[in-house]
Design an enzyme around this catalytic site. Structure first.
Site, PDB file in Angstrom:
ATOM      1  N   HIS A   1     -11.718   5.669  37.333  1.00  0.00           N
ATOM      2  CA  HIS A   1     -12.700   6.742  37.495  1.00  0.00           C
ATOM      3  C   HIS A   1     -14.098   6.192  37.218  1.00  0.00           C
ATOM      4  O   HIS A   1     -14.366   5.665  36.130  1.00  0.00           O
ATOM      5  CB  HIS A   1     -12.423   7.888  36.516  1.00  0.00           C
ATOM      6  CG  HIS A   1     -11.205   8.698  36.834  1.00  0.00           C
ATOM      7  ND1 HIS A   1     -10.467   8.532  37.975  1.00  0.00           N
ATOM      8  CD2 HIS A   1     -10.609   9.718  36.145  1.00  0.00           C
ATOM      9  CE1 HIS A   1      -9.465   9.405  37.977  1.00  0.00           C
ATOM     10  NE2 HIS A   1      -9.530  10.125  36.881  1.00  0.00           N
TER      11      HIS A   1
ATOM     12  N   ARG B   1      -5.399  21.500  24.201  1.00  0.00           N
ATOM     13  CA  ARG B   1      -6.496  20.600  23.822  1.00  0.00           C
ATOM     14  C   ARG B   1      -7.650  21.347  23.171  1.00  0.00           C
ATOM     15  O   ARG B   1      -8.359  20.804  22.330  1.00  0.00           O
ATOM     16  CB  ARG B   1      -7.021  19.853  25.058  1.00  0.00           C
ATOM     17  CG  ARG B   1      -6.133  18.722  25.546  1.00  0.00           C
ATOM     18  CD  ARG B   1      -6.767  18.037  26.734  1.00  0.00           C
ATOM     19  NE  ARG B   1      -5.903  17.023  27.312  1.00  0.00           N
ATOM     20  CZ  ARG B   1      -5.938  16.648  28.578  1.00  0.00           C
ATOM     21  NH1 ARG B   1      -6.805  17.226  29.407  1.00  0.00           N
ATOM     22  NH2 ARG B   1      -5.136  15.716  29.029  1.00  0.00           N
TER      23      ARG B   1
ATOM     24  N   ARG C   1     -12.914  13.845  44.058  1.00  0.00           N
ATOM     25  CA  ARG C   1     -11.806  12.926  44.310  1.00  0.00           C
ATOM     26  C   ARG C   1     -12.205  11.990  45.449  1.00  0.00           C
ATOM     27  O   ARG C   1     -12.673  12.443  46.502  1.00  0.00           O
ATOM     28  CB  ARG C   1     -10.545  13.700  44.691  1.00  0.00           C
ATOM     29  CG  ARG C   1      -9.288  12.843  44.733  1.00  0.00           C
ATOM     30  CD  ARG C   1      -8.810  12.472  43.353  1.00  0.00           C
ATOM     31  NE  ARG C   1      -8.253  13.617  42.638  1.00  0.00           N
ATOM     32  CZ  ARG C   1      -7.947  13.589  41.348  1.00  0.00           C
ATOM     33  NH1 ARG C   1      -8.165  12.509  40.617  1.00  0.00           N
ATOM     34  NH2 ARG C   1      -7.441  14.663  40.757  1.00  0.00           N
TER      35      ARG C   1
ATOM     36  N   CYS D   1      -8.678  12.457  31.489  1.00  0.00           N
ATOM     37  CA  CYS D   1      -9.022  11.091  31.895  1.00  0.00           C
ATOM     38  C   CYS D   1     -10.499  10.918  32.223  1.00  0.00           C
ATOM     39  O   CYS D   1     -11.079   9.852  31.963  1.00  0.00           O
ATOM     40  CB  CYS D   1      -8.166  10.670  33.090  1.00  0.00           C
ATOM     41  SG  CYS D   1      -8.163  11.833  34.466  1.00  0.00           S
TER      42      CYS D   1
ATOM     43  N   GLN E   1     -13.423  10.183  41.159  1.00  0.00           N
ATOM     44  CA  GLN E   1     -12.136  10.026  40.500  1.00  0.00           C
ATOM     45  C   GLN E   1     -11.045   9.547  41.454  1.00  0.00           C
ATOM     46  O   GLN E   1     -10.900  10.033  42.569  1.00  0.00           O
ATOM     47  CB  GLN E   1     -11.713  11.341  39.842  1.00  0.00           C
ATOM     48  CG  GLN E   1     -12.662  11.753  38.738  1.00  0.00           C
ATOM     49  CD  GLN E   1     -12.243  12.999  37.986  1.00  0.00           C
ATOM     50  OE1 GLN E   1     -13.089  13.812  37.616  1.00  0.00           O
ATOM     51  NE2 GLN E   1     -10.952  13.164  37.737  1.00  0.00           N
TER      52      GLN E   1
END
EC number: 1.2.1.11
Length: 343
Positions: free
Chosen positions: A241, A110, A234, A149, A175
């Protein structure tokens, strides 16, 4: 119809690809791949299906292929990758060398200078890097990435705010567990708990955001100069999210100006593109994962809680992490690739 395949089709994100591609108006899913252990089985038997709709009948009896260039028919126009990043780092370049176009959700490459990292409503022109990539790597295929994400939840809102001058961004994420995959977080870890660390997530948000908001010069992407810092957590939510975003701006917009900028965010005439891109709430307790993750069939960004601060603005944003944040994002990139003639 454009023939497509899904790499890593039996995992959590792979299943979401299969669900979203079933009945797609321009893509026909004809190839599904997985690990060698599943090769030769029907997709129905190989996938431990975990979504709330049945396995699509049009795909259930497809034979699972190994994830190798030799196993994929030459006439497959586009491949969607749900591979783990370590597998993608090995397999995706080999597929591009074999001439395939790959729209990938995997995190490998990426940050590579010649790999387009794309949110179609934000930086569709970055697909111009494909020519740079082909020249540099000597292949006829192409590799295109969608962002992480958590990044993709925030960046469309930041793009809408660039008119006010982005100087610094602070974000704290809440998330969902599905972002870690089926076996990523055990029930004993997450029930009655919050885990204040997701390995590598902060770095992804801090670097990918600046690349997505950067300017394509024709030869490279010059990253946006805003400073981005992230804290990723998390939480015991299944999907969606939620992010608390603090933006320092050169100008000092009122909440109504911010809401108007969100509402004016551009949309695209593509099958998976939501309209509007950003749905804005005035109620301070929205958005919420359970109520708002399926806005725009899971492809829209929800935003609310807009307030002014001493240095800029604060707001909350939300997106469905396995649809807009993963499989749906790759499919939207694939639709853009097809429209722009790269497929």
């Amino acid at each position: 119809m454009t023939t497509v395949g899904v790499l890593g089709a039996t995992g959590a994100v792979g299943q979401r690809f299969v669900q979203l591609l079933a009945g797609h108006e321009t893509f026909e899913l004809s190839v599904v791949t997985a690990s060698p252990d599943s090769a030769g089985e029907t997709y129905r038997d190989a996938a431990n299906w975990g979504l709330d709709t049945p396995v699509p009948e049009s795909i259930a009896e497809l034979p699972v292929q190994p994830t190798t260039p030799a196993a994929i028919p030459d006439d497959t126009a586009l491949l969607f990758s749900a591979l783990p990043s370590d597998v993608g780092a090995e397999v995706e370049p080999a597929l591009c060398e074999a001439g395939f176009v790959v729209s990938s959700n995997a995190s490998n490459e990426r940050r590579a200078g010649d790999v387009p990292l794309v949110v179609p409503e934000v930086n569709a022109d970055h697909l111009g890097l494909i020519d740079v990539q082909r020249d540099a790597r000597g292949w006829d295929g192409a590799l295109v990435k969608n962002p992480n994400c958590s990044t993709i939840t925030m960046v469309p809102t930041l793009a809408a705010l660039t008119e006010f001058g982005l100087d610094r961004v602070h974000v704290a994420t809440l998330q969902a567990v599905s972002g870690a995959g089926y076996s990523g977080v055990t029930s004993m870890e997450i029930l009655d708990n919050v885990v204040p660390h997701i390995g590598g997530e902060e770095r992804k948000m801090e670097t990918e955001s600046r690349k997505l908001l950067g300017e394509f010069t024709g030869a490279e992407v010059q990253h946006h100069d805003a400073v981005v810092s992230a804290s990723c957590n998390r939480v015991p939510t299944l999907d969606g999210h939620l992010e608390n975003v603090f933006v320092e701006t050169s100008d000092h917009p009122a909440p109504a100006d911010v809401a108007a900028a969100f509402e004016d965010a551009p949309t695209l005439d593509l099958p998976s593109a939501p309209d509007p891109l950003i749905e804005t709430f005035t109620a301070p307790e929205r958005p919420q994962p359970r109520l708002d993750r399926m806005r725009g069939d899971g492809m829209a960004i929800a935003a609310g809680g807009i307030q002014t601060t001493d240095t800029g603005i604060q707001y909350n944003c939300l997106a469905h992490n396995t649809i807009r944040g993963a499989a749906g994002a790759s499919i939207l990139n694939g639709e853009l690739l097809a429209r722009e003639g790269w497929v």
